[in-house]
Design a protein around this motif. Structure first.
Motif, PDB file in Angstrom:
ATOM      1  N   VAL A  80      13.278  25.350 -78.679  1.00  0.00           N
ATOM      2  CA  VAL A  80      11.870  26.174 -78.474  1.00  0.00           C
ATOM      3  C   VAL A  80      11.218  25.362 -76.992  1.00  0.00           C
ATOM      4  O   VAL A  80      10.571  26.101 -76.451  1.00  0.00           O
ATOM      5  N   HIS A  81      11.515  24.075 -76.796  1.00  0.00           N
ATOM      6  CA  HIS A  81      10.715  23.503 -75.681  1.00  0.00           C
ATOM      7  C   HIS A  81      11.794  22.638 -74.713  1.00  0.00           C
ATOM      8  O   HIS A  81      11.375  21.971 -73.764  1.00  0.00           O
ATOM      9  N   GLY A  82      12.921  23.458 -74.649  1.00  0.00           N
ATOM     10  CA  GLY A  82      13.980  22.969 -73.808  1.00  0.00           C
ATOM     11  C   GLY A  82      13.779  22.841 -72.414  1.00  0.00           C
ATOM     12  O   GLY A  82      14.321  22.073 -71.567  1.00  0.00           O
ATOM     13  N   GLU A  83      12.908  23.929 -71.971  1.00  0.00           N
ATOM     14  CA  GLU A  83      12.507  23.843 -70.516  1.00  0.00           C
ATOM     15  C   GLU A  83      11.304  22.809 -69.944  1.00  0.00           C
ATOM     16  O   GLU A  83      11.335  22.558 -68.862  1.00  0.00           O
ATOM     17  N   ARG A  84      10.881  22.127 -70.986  1.00  0.00           N
ATOM     18  CA  ARG A  84       9.961  21.105 -70.582  1.00  0.00           C
ATOM     19  C   ARG A  84      10.620  19.805 -69.982  1.00  0.00           C
ATOM     20  O   ARG A  84      11.510  19.345 -70.673  1.00  0.00           O
ATOM     21  N   ASP A  85      10.036  19.457 -69.343  1.00  0.00           N
ATOM     22  CA  ASP A  85      10.600  18.016 -68.639  1.00  0.00           C
ATOM     23  C   ASP A  85      10.521  16.946 -69.617  1.00  0.00           C
ATOM     24  O   ASP A  85      11.643  15.963 -69.500  1.00  0.00           O
ATOM     25  N   ASN A  86       9.672  16.820 -70.505  1.00  0.00           N
ATOM     26  CA  ASN A  86       9.511  15.602 -71.579  1.00  0.00           C
ATOM     27  C   ASN A  86      10.561  16.264 -72.863  1.00  0.00           C
ATOM     28  O   ASN A  86      10.434  15.275 -74.034  1.00  0.00           O
ATOM     29  N   CYS A  87      11.157  16.944 -72.867  1.00  0.00           N
ATOM     30  CA  CYS A  87      11.715  17.640 -73.918  1.00  0.00           C
ATOM     31  C   CYS A  87      12.966  16.739 -74.152  1.00  0.00           C
ATOM     32  O   CYS A  87      13.713  16.354 -72.964  1.00  0.00           O
ATOM     33  N   PRO A  88      13.393  16.175 -75.334  1.00  0.00           N
ATOM     34  CA  PRO A  88      14.646  15.286 -75.431  1.00  0.00           C
ATOM     35  C   PRO A  88      15.982  16.080 -75.485  1.00  0.00           C
ATOM     36  O   PRO A  88      16.491  15.948 -76.537  1.00  0.00           O
ATOM     37  N   ASN A  89      16.041  16.686 -74.404  1.00  0.00           N
ATOM     38  CA  ASN A  89      17.592  17.605 -74.653  1.00  0.00           C
ATOM     39  C   ASN A  89      18.834  16.455 -74.562  1.00  0.00           C
ATOM     40  O   ASN A  89      18.623  15.648 -73.907  1.00  0.00           O
ATOM     41  N   ALA A  93       2.570  17.611 -78.248  1.00  0.00           N
ATOM     42  CA  ALA A  93       3.802  17.747 -79.161  1.00  0.00           C
ATOM     43  C   ALA A  93       3.371  18.911 -80.181  1.00  0.00           C
ATOM     44  O   ALA A  93       2.381  18.571 -80.881  1.00  0.00           O
ATOM     45  N   CYS A  94       4.256  19.732 -80.640  1.00  0.00           N
ATOM     46  CA  CYS A  94       4.162  20.641 -81.879  1.00  0.00           C
ATOM     47  C   CYS A  94       4.156  19.530 -83.160  1.00  0.00           C
ATOM     48  O   CYS A  94       4.958  18.515 -83.087  1.00  0.00           O
ATOM     49  N   ASN A  95       4.085  20.267 -84.516  1.00  0.00           N
ATOM     50  CA  ASN A  95       4.267  19.368 -85.596  1.00  0.00           C
ATOM     51  C   ASN A  95       5.743  19.312 -85.758  1.00  0.00           C
ATOM     52  O   ASN A  95       6.041  17.950 -86.281  1.00  0.00           O
ATOM     53  N   THR A  96       6.715  20.007 -85.454  1.00  0.00           N
ATOM     54  CA  THR A  96       7.982  19.710 -85.455  1.00  0.00           C
ATOM     55  C   THR A  96       8.377  18.753 -84.670  1.00  0.00           C
ATOM     56  O   THR A  96       9.290  17.666 -85.047  1.00  0.00           O
ATOM     57  N   TRP A  97       7.798  18.640 -83.387  1.00  0.00           N
ATOM     58  CA  TRP A  97       8.322  17.397 -82.363  1.00  0.00           C
ATOM     59  C   TRP A  97       7.630  16.000 -83.092  1.00  0.00           C
ATOM     60  O   TRP A  97       8.564  15.189 -82.944  1.00  0.00           O
ATOM     61  N   ARG A  98       6.629  16.163 -83.648  1.00  0.00           N
ATOM     62  CA  ARG A  98       5.971  14.821 -84.019  1.00  0.00           C
ATOM     63  C   ARG A  98       6.785  14.403 -85.182  1.00  0.00           C
ATOM     64  O   ARG A  98       6.928  13.165 -85.332  1.00  0.00           O
ATOM     65  N   ALA A  99       7.455  15.494 -86.259  1.00  0.00           N
ATOM     66  CA  ALA A  99       7.822  15.116 -87.444  1.00  0.00           C
ATOM     67  C   ALA A  99       8.944  14.451 -87.058  1.00  0.00           C
ATOM     68  O   ALA A  99       9.685  13.466 -87.571  1.00  0.00           O
TER      69      ALA A  99
END
Length: 228
Positions: free
Chosen positions: A107-116, A186-192
């Motif tokens: 969902v967030h892969g395009e963001r620089d801070n996403c843990p790809n 961060a969304c709830n999934t990211w925080r979880a």
């Protein structure tokens, strides 16, 4: 008193002072794989003031104990604890963390801070940790339960080497996740996901600490059984 703390190993302090592991986590000091280092040396390698860490540990010494000192426990009891508290728990944690990491990257892969790359890293950790735990369950632990720990130096050395690799894998998680710090939006999934990663890190470090600094140390120094 502070000087005595500075000269003791992280592993010994983790055993002797209830709550010490929380302090070590806060200062990012490796008390499991690096448990043989003195507090002074470990802090020096991290570039932090050892006296500050020692002061927090000294404050803990005046508080009631809230943890069990496993150094005096029979091997049977400690191994049963490791199997139920850590082996079983890691087998529950990693599949869910992989699912959450995959979702966040999708969902967030395009963001620089996403843990790809985190999901793939966790899959690799799962495979390596499962292989490691099976070797303990099927080979090493039965030897220790038979009272033959003094003759198990070679397999214990292998397990400790693999523990070092697990420690490197945990460091990779920190590198990918800004020290497991979710972004403010961060969304709830990211925080979880990050809450679960923090739990995994704490559990795995405690797991390795109990094996390296207690179970294996006790086994290697135990007297050989008398011949029948």
């Amino acid at each position: 008193m502070i000087q005595q703390l500075l000269n003791q190993s992280l592993g010994t302090l983790a055993c002797e002072i209830p709550g010490a592991t929380r302090v070590f986590h806060a200062f990012n000091l490796d008390f499991c794989c690096g448990g043989q280092l003195s507090l002074s040396e470990a802090a020096k390698r991290r570039g932090i003031a050892a006296e500050k860490v020692a002061a927090e540990l000294q404050a803990l010494r005046g508080q009631p104990g809230n943890g069990e000192d496993w150094r005096q426990a029979p091997a049977e009891q400690l191994i049963a604890h490791i199997l139920s508290r850590f082996h079983a728990r890691h087998r529950e944690q990693l599949p869910e963390l992989i699912r959450l990491a995959s979702r966040v990257e999708q969902v967030h892969g395009e963001r620089d801070n996403c843990p790809n790359g985190l999901a793939d890293h966790l899959r690799e950790m799962q495979q390596e940790l499962e292989s490691h735990m099976l070797k303990e369950e099927q080979i090493l632990f039965p030897v220790l339960l038979d009272g033959l720990g003094a003759s198990a130096a070679a397999p214990i050395s292998v397990m400790r080497m693999e523990h070092d690799q697990h420690g490197e894998a945990l460091q990779r998680i920190l590198d990918l996740t800004d020290n497991i710090t979710p972004p403010s939006n961060a969304c709830n999934t990211w925080r979880a996901l990050y809450r679960g990663l923090d739990e995994l890190r704490n559990d795995l470090m405690q797991h390795i600490h109990l094996e390296n600094n207690v179970l294996f140390a006790n086994a290697l120094h135990a007297p050989a059984p008398c011949p029948a």
